[in-house]
Design a protein around this motif. Structure first.
Motif, PDB file in Angstrom:
ATOM      1  N   ARG A  23      -5.860   0.784  -2.087  1.00 31.14           N
ATOM      2  CA  ARG A  23      -5.176   0.034  -1.035  1.00 31.14           C
ATOM      3  C   ARG A  23      -5.791  -1.346  -0.818  1.00 31.14           C
ATOM      4  N   ASN A  32       0.841  -1.196   0.000  1.00 30.32           N
ATOM      5  CA  ASN A  32       0.000   0.000   0.000  1.00 30.32           C
ATOM      6  C   ASN A  32       0.874   1.243   0.000  1.00 30.32           C
ATOM      7  N   ARG A  76     -10.713   7.713  -5.323  1.00 27.25           N
ATOM      8  CA  ARG A  76      -9.287   7.377  -5.332  1.00 27.25           C
ATOM      9  C   ARG A  76      -8.879   6.841  -6.695  1.00 27.25           C
ATOM     10  N   VAL A 103      -3.423   4.502  -6.319  1.00 25.51           N
ATOM     11  CA  VAL A 103      -3.330   4.658  -4.874  1.00 25.51           C
ATOM     12  C   VAL A 103      -4.379   3.828  -4.132  1.00 25.51           C
ATOM     13  N   ASP A 114       3.514   9.009  -0.219  1.00 27.84           N
ATOM     14  CA  ASP A 114       3.353   8.539  -1.596  1.00 27.84           C
ATOM     15  C   ASP A 114       2.109   9.043  -2.317  1.00 27.84           C
ATOM     16  N   VAL A 115       0.980   9.050  -1.639  1.00 26.68           N
ATOM     17  CA  VAL A 115      -0.281   9.325  -2.313  1.00 26.68           C
ATOM     18  C   VAL A 115      -0.321  10.689  -2.996  1.00 26.68           C
ATOM     19  N   ASN A 165      -0.733  10.869  -7.100  1.00 27.09           N
ATOM     20  CA  ASN A 165      -1.914  11.505  -7.681  1.00 27.09           C
ATOM     21  C   ASN A 165      -1.553  12.579  -8.703  1.00 27.09           C
ATOM     22  N   ASP A 167       2.037   4.897   1.087  1.00 29.38           N
ATOM     23  CA  ASP A 167       1.936   5.671   2.318  1.00 29.38           C
ATOM     24  C   ASP A 167       1.092   6.921   2.043  1.00 29.38           C
ATOM     25  N   GLU A 168       0.135   7.187   2.921  1.00 26.12           N
ATOM     26  CA  GLU A 168      -0.815   8.274   2.682  1.00 26.12           C
ATOM     27  C   GLU A 168      -0.148   9.645   2.648  1.00 26.12           C
ATOM     28  N   GLN A 169       0.893   9.824   3.455  1.00 25.51           N
ATOM     29  CA  GLN A 169       1.566  11.124   3.478  1.00 25.51           C
ATOM     30  C   GLN A 169       2.727  11.192   2.479  1.00 25.51           C
ATOM     31  N   ASP A 191     -11.599  -0.957  -1.513  1.00 23.20           N
ATOM     32  CA  ASP A 191     -11.142   0.419  -1.306  1.00 23.20           C
ATOM     33  C   ASP A 191     -11.846   1.360  -2.277  1.00 23.20           C
TER      34      ASP A 191
END
Length: 379
Positions: free
Chosen positions: A333, A77, A327, A331, A83-84, A88, A79-81, A320
Motif C-alpha cells: 500500500r 490501494n 505482504r 497488496v 481485495d487483499v 493473495n 481494500d483490505e477486506q 509498507d
C-alpha cells in the motif's frame, strides 16, 4: 436503491477494474528479460551492435524516468477486506516471479554464448556485461520478493537467483539483519544523512557479507550445530555460485569467468545503490529504555510513480514492506505519512551517483522531515 449504495458500488467496481488492469501491468516487469535479445537484434539490423550492447542502462536509467514523469503516480490501494484476500490467492502473481528466476538463468547462459561468439568489440563487450548485470540487479529485486515468503519453493528460488549474482548473503542478512536494524546505526544497508554513495558502497559490501556469516553462525549455534557444516545455508548458496563460476570458466575460459563475475558485481552494486536511497538520512528514534522505536512506514522513502512501481514489483512502496514484511507485492500500500522521493527509483539511482546533486535534492527533504529535532540528523 440509495445514492450512497450506488456510489459505493461504483467506487468498488472502479477499484476492481483498476486492480485488474494493474495486475496485467506487472508483465512490464518481464521486459528486462527480453531487452538484451531485442537490443542485439536491433544492433545487428542497424550495424550498430556495439552501441546497442549498452542499451539496457539507456532504457532503464534514461527512457524509464521520462516515461515515469509522463505516466504519473499511482496511489491506488487494495481494500483490505474486499481485495487483499483474493489477490493473495491468485497464482498469477507468484507465477510471474518464479518464472522470472527460470528466465534469468536461461538469459545468463544465452548472454555468455553471445559474448563468446565474438560479435562485440572490447567496448561493446563491456557494455554487454554492464547490461546483463543491470538485468541481474533487477533480478535481485525479484529474489527480494521471494525470500520474504513462507514455504520452501519461493525462498529457494530467491536464494538460487542470488547465487547467480554471487550475493547469496543478502538472503540471510536482509531478513535477519536489515529488517531488524533498519534505519539505525547498526544497519549496513541504511545510509546516513550527508553520507555519499561512494562512502556507503564499500561499507555495505563488506559489512553485509560479514554480517550474513555471523548471523548464520549464531543461528546454528543456538541449535547446537557447527557453523561450518552442511546445515549452513550460505555454504550451499555460495557453493552454487562457485559451481556456476567453474562451469562458465570451463565452457568459455577466462572470458566466461570475467563475464560471470563482472555481471555479478554490476548486479549487487545496483542493489546496494537502491539500498542507499531507500533509507537515506532516516532514523528510528532511540527511546528512553535504550531501544529503538518500532519500524513504521515513516522510516523508508516511498515513490509512487506507476511505471517504475510495476517494473520493480512495487519495491517503491518500501514503507509498507518494512512495516509489514510478509505482504506480497500485489497488496503493498501507499502511505501518505511516509516520506516521498521526488522521482522514481530509476531517476534516483542516477542522482545518487552524483553526490553534489543528490545532496542538493535530498538533504532539504531530510531536514524538513526532522524539523524541530535536528539532533536526529547526526544521531
Amino acid at each position: 436503491m440509495s445514492s450512497r449504495l450506488i456510489t459505493w458500488n461504483t467506487e468498488a467496481g472502479r477499484r476492481r477494474v483498476l486492480i485488474t488492469l494493474k495486475k496485467y501491468s506487472y508483465l512490464i516487469a518481464m521486459i528486462p528479460l527480453v531487452l538484451p535479445p531485442l537490443l542485439l537484434a536491433a544492433g545487428e539490423s542497424t550495424g550498430l551492435i556495439n552501441l546497442f550492447a549498452w542499451g539496457v542502462p539507456v532504457v532503464v536509467f534514461g527512457i524509464i524516468p521520462l516515461l515515469d514523469m509522463m505516466l504519473g503516480k499511482d496511489a491506488l490501494n487494495p481494500d483490505e477486506q474486499e481485495d487483499v484476500p483474493r489477490l493473495n490467492q491468485e497464482k498469477f502473481y507468484k507465477v510471474i516471479t518464479l518464472g522470472w528466476v527460470a528466465a534469468y538463468a536461461a538469459l545468463l547462459v544465452w548472454s555468455m554464448i553471445t559474448l563468446a561468439s565474438g560479435v562485440f568489440s572490447v567496448a561493446g563487450a563491456v557494455g554487454w556485461v554492464v547490461s546483463i548485470g543491470i538485468v541481474g540487479g533487477l533480478g535481485i529485486n525479484v529474489a527480494h520478493e521471494l525470500i520474504h515468503k513462507d514455504g520452501k519453493l519461493e525462498p529457494w528460488a530467491g536464494g538460487f537467483l542470488l547465487s547467480l549474482v554471487c550475493y547469496a548473503g543478502f538472503k540471510v542478512e536482509h531478513l535477519r539483519g536489515h529488517h531488524v536494524h533498519v534505519s539505525t546505526p547498526e544497519d549496513a544497508s541504511s545510509s546516513r544523512y550527508n553520507q555519499s554513495l561512494y562512502n556507503f558502497l564499500p561499507q555495505a559490501y563488506v559489512r553485509n557479507f560479514m554480517n550474513a556469516w555471523k548471523l548464520e553462525a549464531e543461528r546454528l549455534k543456538r541449535k547446537g550445530q557447527a557453523p561450518v557444516s552442511w546445515r549452513n545455508e550460505l555454504i550451499w548458496w555460495y557453493g552454487i555460485s562457485l559451481l556456476a563460476l567453474v562451469a562458465f570458466t570451463v565452457a568459455f575460459g577466462w572470458l566466461g569467468a570475467a563475464f560471470f563475475l563482472g555481471q555479478s558485481f554490476i548486479a549487487f552494486t545496483l542493489l546496494e545503490i537502491v539500498n542507499y536511497l531507500e533509507h537515506y538520512g532516516l532514523h528510528r528514534r532511540k527511546l528512553d529504555n535504550g531501544r529503538y522505536e518500532r519500524t513504521t512506514p515513516e522510516h523508508s522513502w516511498n515513490s509512487n510513480y506507476f511505471l517504475t512501481n510495476v517494473f520493480l514489483f512495487q519495491l517503491q512502496r518500501h514503507s509498507d514492506h518494512h512495516a509489514f514484511a510478509k505482504r506480497r507485492y500485489q497488496v503493498l500500500r501507499h502511505h501518505d505519512i511516509a516520506p516521498q522521493l521526488p522521482a522514481g527509483y530509476a531517476t534516483m539511482v542516477v542522482l545518487a551517483c552524483i553526490p553534489p546533486l543528490w545532496r542538493k535534492v535530498m538533504n532539504p527533504r531530510v531536514e524538513a522531515y526532522y524539523q524541530g529535532e535536528e539532533h536526529q540528523l547526526t544521531s
